[in-house]
Design an enzyme around this catalytic site. Structure first.
Site, PDB file in Angstrom:
ATOM      1  N   GLU A  89       0.829  -1.210   0.000  1.00  0.00           N
ATOM      2  CA  GLU A  89       0.000   0.000   0.000  1.00  0.00           C
ATOM      3  C   GLU A  89       0.862   1.258   0.000  1.00  0.00           C
ATOM      4  O   GLU A  89       0.561   2.223  -0.711  1.00  0.00           O
ATOM      5  CB  GLU A  89      -0.933  -0.002   1.210  1.00  0.00           C
ATOM      6  CG  GLU A  89      -1.985  -1.101   1.198  1.00  0.00           C
ATOM      7  CD  GLU A  89      -3.069  -0.901   0.154  1.00  0.00           C
ATOM      8  OE1 GLU A  89      -3.039   0.131  -0.554  1.00  0.00           O
ATOM      9  OE2 GLU A  89      -3.963  -1.763   0.052  1.00  0.00           O
ATOM     10  N   GLU A 325     -17.901  -6.744  -2.875  1.00  0.00           N
ATOM     11  CA  GLU A 325     -16.540  -7.244  -2.741  1.00  0.00           C
ATOM     12  C   GLU A 325     -16.415  -8.686  -3.221  1.00  0.00           C
ATOM     13  O   GLU A 325     -15.406  -9.062  -3.793  1.00  0.00           O
ATOM     14  CB  GLU A 325     -16.076  -7.128  -1.292  1.00  0.00           C
ATOM     15  CG  GLU A 325     -15.733  -5.710  -0.855  1.00  0.00           C
ATOM     16  CD  GLU A 325     -14.451  -5.182  -1.484  1.00  0.00           C
ATOM     17  OE1 GLU A 325     -13.407  -5.186  -0.812  1.00  0.00           O
ATOM     18  OE2 GLU A 325     -14.511  -4.763  -2.665  1.00  0.00           O
TER      19      GLU A 325
END
Length: 527
Positions: A89, A325
């Site tokens: 990330e 999702e």
């Protein structure tokens, strides 16, 4: 939509990482619960949303906003913080954002070069890169630890298991950093990690989802195009586009062939989770992250498969007015109901429109835009959807909503945008940061022998002028279980089609052959 979210972040959350749009407040790392990896993997107390948004101002042709954002980064951001973040990330959101911002602040081609700018973003990127390097140390395979403390390095208690995407989605950012700084160590460790994953592929040329960084053994043996693996494929192809080194392309071609052979199902619309050893089905769901894959197929020149796979996600969106999702394709319903404003479906829609110019994809973008405006826009930004069935919201506006989701939507409609006309080897990273790497940073081995231009899209004769009028388009609708009474259902296993050519006209006559003892002869003449 971008400015509504960004301005609310600056007014109510900055210099914290993220905006809580339901409370009009800021959020940073969770110091009270270090194990809260949902927050702490991403938020590192470094003004994440600001950094992730930098090159969006270039896309929107807002030089004043770009300069203001860069000044705020220079003034407020430091990476000397006691934050344990996920390497993946921090790389794609922060390092990528800084590098892209620096490239535009120094490249006169785009009109965003800043007078008085003294490479401060590049210095910050170099500092961050140095703080991420300990993740690669003490790894026997070269695959990095998944997390690192930006001040203290890798904690002794850190897990030795990481996902394929975590190790395979570094080469663009680390490679650009190395070339800008003339310091090869970043590109070297990223390259070793990428190849270390590929070298552990199975005999089917499949890679798993989770691997032990010390032993190199696969922990989770599911292969897919979704979460945990997705951007591994993406960075193989894009590294070739950006750097021009054919080795990346060769690996991608082998990996992509295995995807088509084992992960794609028999309909051609669905890409599944399969066992890396035998190709057997391991689960009956797909995740929303895999919706990026049609866009990658466009980049690879495989338009027919891109159109088909996109139609699957298109019908999921139409069914729920969002992309959950996880969607169970066996039960044809939602398995995980949240939608955090992810960009992947919109990204693929954008690339398919650029490749085909079919107005269907503009209508898809309009559908997405109107849906987001209707349920996700709140007074203080845009809120993630907690449940696509009820449209209940939750208090997060992830930075990728600004850096990717709205950027791709804007580029879809702004057909005259400079990046829709740029004939260059630039790429969008997996966080949609734009890297226009000039020739001075290419390696001398690149001799421009490769043809980077795909042939123009030609609608095959069997296809109608619009995507939805394809005779096989409703197979994806059947797979999703989306009932729309305005269109008839066809057999999900195939379709019939009127002949394209005129039928042959025959003249037939009957008679007896001479000296044939009465044997019947049929004379056929075509006309």
């Amino acid at each position: 939509m971008f400015y509504h979210g960004f301005n609310k972040y600056m007014n109510h959350a900055f210099p914290k990482d993220e905006l809580n749009p339901l409370k009009c407040s800021g959020r940073g790392s969770d110091k009270t619960n270090p194990n809260n990896i949902i927050i702490n993997d991403v938020l590192g107390d470094y003004s994440l949303t600001l950094i992730d948004s930098l090159d969006s101002f270039v896309v929107f042709n807002d030089k004043a906003g770009f300069e203001s954002a860069i000044r705020n980064v220079i003034e407020h951001v430091s990476f000397n913080v006691n934050s344990k973040v996920q390497v993946f990330e921090a790389n794609i959101r922060v390092l990528g954002g800084l590098l892209s911002g620096h490239l535009f602040a120094t490249d006169p081609r785009f009109g965003f070069k800043i007078d008085g700018y003294n490479n401060e973003l590049l210095e910050l990127a170099y500092d961050l890169g140095q703080r991420l390097l300990p993740a690669f140390q003490n790894s026997k395979t070269g695959i990095p630890y998944p997390r690192v403390n930006l001040r203290y390095g890798v904690p002794k208690s850190e897990t030795r298991e990481t996902c394929t995407a975590g190790a395979g989605t570094l080469i663009l950012e680390f490679g650009v950093l190395s070339r800008l700084m003339n310091d090869t160590k970043f590109e070297n460790v990223a390259r070793r990690a990428l190849f270390s994953i590929w070298n552990r592929r199975t005999d089917l040329d499949l890679v798993g989802n989770v691997i032990n960084i010390q032993t190199g053994q696969w922990i989770h043996t599911a292969a897919s195009t979704g979460a945990g693996i997705d951007s591994f494929y993406e960075y193989l192809l894009k590294a070739y586009v950006l750097f021009g080194e054919s080795e990346y392309l060769h690996i991608f071609n082998e990996a992509y062939s295995a995807v088509l052979r084992y992960i794609r199902d028999e309909t051609g619309y669905l890409y599944r989770n399969v066992n890396i050893l035998n190709g057997g089905l391991m689960s009956a769901w797909v995740d929303s992250l895999s919706a990026y894959f049609p866009g990658l197929q466009v980049l690879a020149g495989d338009l027919d498969n891109a159109i088909k796979s996109h139609l699957f996600y298109y019908n999921i969106w139409r069914k729920y007015r969002a992309l959950p999702e996880r969607f169970n394709f066996h039960l044809r319903n939602v398995e995980i109901a949240s939608y955090p404003l992810r960009p992947e479906f919109i990204e693929s829609t954008y690339f398919l429109y650029r490749a085909t110019k079919d107005p269907f994809y503009l209508h898809v973008g309009e559908m997405v835009l109107e849906d987001l405006q209707s349920y996700a826009r709140v007074e203080c930004g845009f809120a993630s959807v907690k449940d696509v069935l009820t449209k209940k919201l939750e208090g997060r506006m992830e930075s990728f909503a600004l850096s990717e989701t709205f950027k791709y939507l804007y580029l879809l409609f702004d057909t005259e945008n400079v990046f829709n006309k740029l004939d260059d080897n630039f790429v969008f990273t997996t966080e949609a940061h734009i890297f226009p790497l000039t020739a001075q940073y290419w390696k001398k081995t690149w001799k421009h022998k490769d043809n980077f231009t795909c042939s123009a899209y030609k609608n095959p004769k069997k296809l109608a002028s619009s995507i939805l009028e394809r005779p096989d388009a409703d197979i994806a609708r059947e797979l999703v279980g989306f009932e729309e009474m305005s269109l008839p259902f066809l057999d999900p296993y195939g379709y019939c089609e009127a002949p394209q050519a005129d039928p042959l006209i025959l003249d037939v006559s009957y008679g007896e052959a001479p000296d044939s003892d009465g044997q019947l002869v049929i004379h056929v003449q075509y006309r």
